[in-house]
Every structure is written in structure tokens, then in C-alpha cells.
Design a protein around this motif. Structure first.
Motif, PDB file in Angstrom:
ATOM      1  N   THR A  24       0.818  -1.217   0.000  1.00  0.00           N
ATOM      2  CA  THR A  24       0.000   0.000   0.000  1.00  0.00           C
ATOM      3  C   THR A  24       0.854   1.270   0.000  1.00  0.00           C
ATOM      4  OG1 THR A  24      -0.173  -0.125   2.425  1.00  0.00           O
ATOM      5  CG2 THR A  24      -1.957  -1.110   1.138  1.00  0.00           C
ATOM      6  N   ASN A  25       2.158   1.107  -0.214  1.00  0.00           N
ATOM      7  CA  ASN A  25       3.065   2.253  -0.382  1.00  0.00           C
ATOM      8  C   ASN A  25       3.041   3.226   0.792  1.00  0.00           C
ATOM      9  OD1 ASN A  25       3.953   1.547  -3.110  1.00  0.00           O
ATOM     10  ND2 ASN A  25       1.878   2.085  -3.741  1.00  0.00           N
ATOM     11  N   VAL A  26       3.056   2.695   2.012  1.00  0.00           N
ATOM     12  CA  VAL A  26       3.045   3.590   3.156  1.00  0.00           C
ATOM     13  C   VAL A  26       4.359   4.367   3.225  1.00  0.00           C
ATOM     14  CG1 VAL A  26       1.513   2.045   4.440  1.00  0.00           C
ATOM     15  CG2 VAL A  26       3.978   1.964   4.858  1.00  0.00           C
ATOM     16  N   LYS A  27       4.287   5.539   3.785  1.00  0.00           N
ATOM     17  CA  LYS A  27       5.450   6.425   3.881  1.00  0.00           C
ATOM     18  C   LYS A  27       6.421   5.954   4.957  1.00  0.00           C
ATOM     19  CE  LYS A  27       7.818  10.291   3.262  1.00  0.00           C
ATOM     20  NZ  LYS A  27       8.474  10.670   1.977  1.00  0.00           N
ATOM     21  N   ALA A  28       5.898   5.433   6.070  1.00  0.00           N
ATOM     22  CA  ALA A  28       6.752   5.109   7.203  1.00  0.00           C
ATOM     23  C   ALA A  28       6.126   4.003   8.048  1.00  0.00           C
ATOM     24  CB  ALA A  28       6.989   6.348   8.063  1.00  0.00           C
ATOM     25  N   VAL A  29       6.992   3.294   8.769  1.00  0.00           N
ATOM     26  CA  VAL A  29       6.561   2.278   9.724  1.00  0.00           C
ATOM     27  C   VAL A  29       7.187   2.632  11.065  1.00  0.00           C
ATOM     28  CG1 VAL A  29       6.614  -0.154  10.368  1.00  0.00           C
ATOM     29  CG2 VAL A  29       6.383   0.499   7.954  1.00  0.00           C
TER      30      VAL A  29
ATOM     31  N   LYS B 222      12.961   5.390  11.376  1.00  0.00           N
ATOM     32  CA  LYS B 222      13.545   6.001  12.567  1.00  0.00           C
ATOM     33  C   LYS B 222      12.534   6.939  13.215  1.00  0.00           C
ATOM     34  CE  LYS B 222      18.294   5.768  10.839  1.00  0.00           C
ATOM     35  NZ  LYS B 222      19.515   6.548  10.465  1.00  0.00           N
ATOM     36  N   GLN B 223      12.360   6.782  14.537  1.00  0.00           N
ATOM     37  CA  GLN B 223      11.324   7.520  15.242  1.00  0.00           C
ATOM     38  C   GLN B 223      11.428   9.025  15.036  1.00  0.00           C
ATOM     39  OE1 GLN B 223      11.204   6.761  19.472  1.00  0.00           O
ATOM     40  NE2 GLN B 223       9.704   8.355  19.855  1.00  0.00           N
ATOM     41  N   GLU B 224      12.625   9.582  15.169  1.00  0.00           N
ATOM     42  CA  GLU B 224      12.786  11.028  15.056  1.00  0.00           C
ATOM     43  C   GLU B 224      12.419  11.525  13.664  1.00  0.00           C
ATOM     44  OE1 GLU B 224      15.113   8.904  15.955  1.00  0.00           O
ATOM     45  OE2 GLU B 224      15.375   9.250  18.108  1.00  0.00           O
ATOM     46  N   GLU B 225      12.823  10.767  12.643  1.00  0.00           N
ATOM     47  CA  GLU B 225      12.517  11.170  11.272  1.00  0.00           C
ATOM     48  C   GLU B 225      11.014  11.145  11.019  1.00  0.00           C
ATOM     49  OE1 GLU B 225      16.596   9.625   9.002  1.00  0.00           O
ATOM     50  OE2 GLU B 225      14.683   8.569   8.694  1.00  0.00           O
ATOM     51  N   ILE B 226      10.328  10.137  11.556  1.00  0.00           N
ATOM     52  CA  ILE B 226       8.883  10.024  11.342  1.00  0.00           C
ATOM     53  C   ILE B 226       8.143  11.149  12.053  1.00  0.00           C
ATOM     54  CG2 ILE B 226       6.850   8.582  11.724  1.00  0.00           C
ATOM     55  CD1 ILE B 226       8.732   6.145  11.479  1.00  0.00           C
TER      56      ILE B 226
ATOM     57  N   TYR C 102       8.635  14.287  10.160  1.00  0.00           N
ATOM     58  CA  TYR C 102       7.845  14.274   8.921  1.00  0.00           C
ATOM     59  C   TYR C 102       6.384  14.597   9.198  1.00  0.00           C
ATOM     60  CZ  TYR C 102       5.093  12.489   5.067  1.00  0.00           C
ATOM     61  OH  TYR C 102       4.166  12.369   4.069  1.00  0.00           O
ATOM     62  N   VAL C 103       5.823  13.989  10.234  1.00  0.00           N
ATOM     63  CA  VAL C 103       4.409  14.201  10.549  1.00  0.00           C
ATOM     64  C   VAL C 103       4.144  15.663  10.919  1.00  0.00           C
ATOM     65  CG1 VAL C 103       2.583  13.667  12.215  1.00  0.00           C
ATOM     66  CG2 VAL C 103       3.951  11.817  11.214  1.00  0.00           C
ATOM     67  N   HIS C 104       5.046  16.266  11.677  1.00  0.00           N
ATOM     68  CA  HIS C 104       4.800  17.609  12.215  1.00  0.00           C
ATOM     69  C   HIS C 104       5.288  18.737  11.307  1.00  0.00           C
ATOM     70  CE1 HIS C 104       3.272  16.594  16.260  1.00  0.00           C
ATOM     71  NE2 HIS C 104       3.982  15.492  16.100  1.00  0.00           N
ATOM     72  N   GLU C 105       6.039  18.408  10.278  1.00  0.00           N
ATOM     73  CA  GLU C 105       6.561  19.459   9.402  1.00  0.00           C
ATOM     74  C   GLU C 105       5.451  20.045   8.531  1.00  0.00           C
ATOM     75  OE1 GLU C 105      10.114  20.179   6.107  1.00  0.00           O
ATOM     76  OE2 GLU C 105       9.496  18.141   6.623  1.00  0.00           O
ATOM     77  N   PHE C 106       5.220  21.335   8.666  1.00  0.00           N
ATOM     78  CA  PHE C 106       4.202  22.006   7.858  1.00  0.00           C
ATOM     79  C   PHE C 106       4.841  22.508   6.568  1.00  0.00           C
ATOM     80  CE2 PHE C 106       1.554  25.623   6.593  1.00  0.00           C
ATOM     81  CZ  PHE C 106       0.298  25.026   6.610  1.00  0.00           C
ATOM     82  N   PRO C 107       4.252  22.215   5.426  1.00  0.00           N
ATOM     83  CA  PRO C 107       4.870  22.588   4.140  1.00  0.00           C
ATOM     84  C   PRO C 107       4.926  24.098   3.946  1.00  0.00           C
ATOM     85  CG  PRO C 107       2.653  21.729   3.802  1.00  0.00           C
ATOM     86  CD  PRO C 107       2.978  21.483   5.246  1.00  0.00           C
ATOM     87  N   SER C 108       6.064  24.567   3.509  1.00  0.00           N
ATOM     88  CA  SER C 108       6.276  26.001   3.363  1.00  0.00           C
ATOM     89  C   SER C 108       5.547  26.592   2.146  1.00  0.00           C
ATOM     90  CB  SER C 108       7.766  26.311   3.253  1.00  0.00           C
ATOM     91  OG  SER C 108       8.340  25.612   2.133  1.00  0.00           O
TER      92      SER C 108
END
Length: 286
Positions: A194-199, A265-269, A272-278
Motif C-alpha cells: 500500500t506504499n506507506v510512507k513510514a513504519v 527512525k522515530q525522530e525522522e517520522i 515528517y508528521v509535524h513538518e508544515f509545508p512552506s
């Protein structure tokens, strides 16, 4: 279900919880723990009746960011079908140009696919889905009052079809119940397909603190006779317990994620989740 007037809506990390308590019935739920000081029966869901109003007031005056929910209570509990608090919040999030991420086990989220698509086109959406077992029968035992794994995989497929990124929480892992290599591999197969972004997997284990320990042991007696005694012998009064397969299974997840280009990696995920697109298209309509 009972209603309360909330004083505020955002947590310190800009999360929101529209409900407190849950009826999914997951036998391992840490939100039952005494450390959270829940002053009502867990299944008697507390509804913040003024949550939508509070959210609107906050969104109007702030610079857009990712609004997240689902940390303490699944936002898509069954009463959401009637109250539609999540949907009303999504309408505000779209209107005022914010992003959105939630953690859920429920396929009820597909009710709001239209809004999720609109928000994702304007800013960003990340849907986080919990998968604990590839076996629907086992899923109905450990997570009895929410849709089984096969339905959640259908959600992942639908998200992929609509270009909405997904993160799979491969947790919690319960020793002697779902901590097998076959189970982890099968869940990872779903993630690849299902092409998930992260695990995301914090560890092969789970918290077993006062408040949820008694409930968990009661459910072990009902569904896995003799296993409670094994837990007591192996783990005693530990507040967090680990599968003996922890290192091996963590390595399996990391290897397969690297192979298929999924974040692990937990920090990267979290970033990614919290980064708001500029480059988001923002609007501040009163």
C-alpha cells in the motif's frame, strides 16, 4: 458518554483530543493507566462539547501548522458517527489553511476522505494507522470493538489511491501473542503493497502500568488461559515489558523498511508528521 466544557483545546505540542476514554476495547490500552488520572469509567467517553468552537478561535489567530490528534483517544470512536466533531474540525482546518494528522484504528476515517483530500491538496495530511496483527481473528480478540486488520489495510489502499501519505504504527507487540516473525513480515507486506510512507515501532513490547495491568490480565484469563501466570513469572511488576524477540524483530523492520524506502527512525517520522509545508496555499477567512 457525558459532556464537559473544556478550557482549552491544544496540548503543548499542538495536539487536540476531542474525546477522552474509548470503546474500542483494546486489551492492552495504556490510556487506562492511573498516570492519566481519568476520573470516569474508561468506556464512558468524555466529550468536549465546545471543542469545535475552541479550535476555531485558536485557528483564526495563529500561523498555520500541523494539527494532530489520536495520541490519547482514537478520534474515530463510534460516537463520532453521530456527533461529527472530527469532521467539523476538519472543515475548520481546511478553511483556515492548516495541516492535519491523526492516529486511528478505524475505517470510519474514510467517511471524511473528501475533506482529507482537500486539505492535502491545500497543505498536508498524514494518516497514521495502527496495525498489530495480520490475523483478523486475533485482531478481534485483542482489539474487539473496532474494524479488523483487513479493513484497515483497505483504508491504506484507499489513501494510496488518493495520494494521501500514511504511517503505520506497528505496535503494540504483546509477548507470546503477536511477537512472531511471520506476523511482523505479514504486516510489512501490507505496508509495502500500500506504499506507506513510514513504519513506526518504538519497541517490541508495551507498557503494563497500574490501571491497565489489571484489565489486561483479566482479558488474558478470558482469552489466553495460563498466559497471565507466564507474564507474571517473566515480567513481575515491570511497567514496560519487552518480547524476547525484540532485537531480531526490530532488525527485521529496519531492514525491510530500508529496502523499500520507508521511513523507520522515530525522530525522522515525528519530524515528517509535524513538518508544515512552506509552499502551502493558506487562507484566513473569518
Amino acid at each position: 458518554m457525558h459532556f464537559v466544557k473544556a478550557k482549552g483545546i491544544f496540548t503543548s505540542d499542538y495536539g487536540i483530543n476531542l474525546y477522552r476514554g474509548c470503546t474500542h476495547g483494546c486489551i492492552y490500552c495504556d490510556s487506562r493507566s492511573e498516570v492519566y488520572h481519568l476520573n470516569h469509567k474508561f468506556e464512558d467517553i468524555e466529550v468536549k462539547e465546545n471543542a469545535v468552537e475552541l479550535l476555531k478561535k485558536e485557528l483564526i489567530k495563529r500561523k498555520p501548522f500541523m494539527v494532530v490528534t489520536g495520541a490519547m483517544t482514537d478520534p474515530y470512536v463510534p460516537i463520532e458517527m453521530r456527533l461529527k466533531h472530527v469532521r467539523k474540525c476538519l472543515e475548520l482546518i481546511y478553511r483556515y489553511g492548516y495541516g492535519f494528522s491523526c492516529l486511528t484504528k478505524s475505517d470510519l476515517i474514510l467517511r471524511d476522505l473528501d475533506l482529507l483530500k482537500k486539505i492535502n491538496e491545500k497543505t498536508k495530511v498524514v494518516v497514521q494507522i495502527t496495525l498489530t496483527t495480520a490475523d483478523d481473528d486475533l485482531c478481534r480478540v485483542i482489539e474487539p470493538n473496532v474494524c479488523p486488520t483487513s479493513k484497515r489495510v483497505e483504508v491504506l489502499k484507499k489513501l494510496d489511491e488518493n495520494n494521501i501519505p500514511a504511517v503505520v504504527w506497528l505496535s503494540p507487540i504483546l509477548p507470546h501473542i503477536n511477537d512472531s516473525e511471520d506476523n511482523i513480515n505479514s504486516i510489512l507486506d501490507y505496508c509495502v503493497d500500500t506504499n506507506v510512507k513510514a513504519v513506526l515501532n518504538l519497541d517490541m513490547g508495551f507498557s503494563l502500568r497500574p490501571g491497565n495491568r489489571d484489565y489486561f490480565y483479566k482479558k488474558l484469563d478470558e482469552n489466553f488461559p495460563g498466559l497471565k501466570e507466564r507474564y507474571i513469572d517473566e515480567f513481575g511488576e515491570k511497567n514496560f515489558i519487552y518480547s524476547k524477540n525484540n532485537r531480531k524483530l526490530k532488525g527485521l523492520i529496519n531492514d525491510r523498511c530500508r529496502k523499500h524506502g520507508m521511513l523507520y527512525k522515530q525522530e525522522e517520522i515525528i519530524d515528517y508528521v509535524h513538518e508544515f509545508p512552506s509552499n502551502s496555499v493558506q487562507s484566513k477567512l473569518i
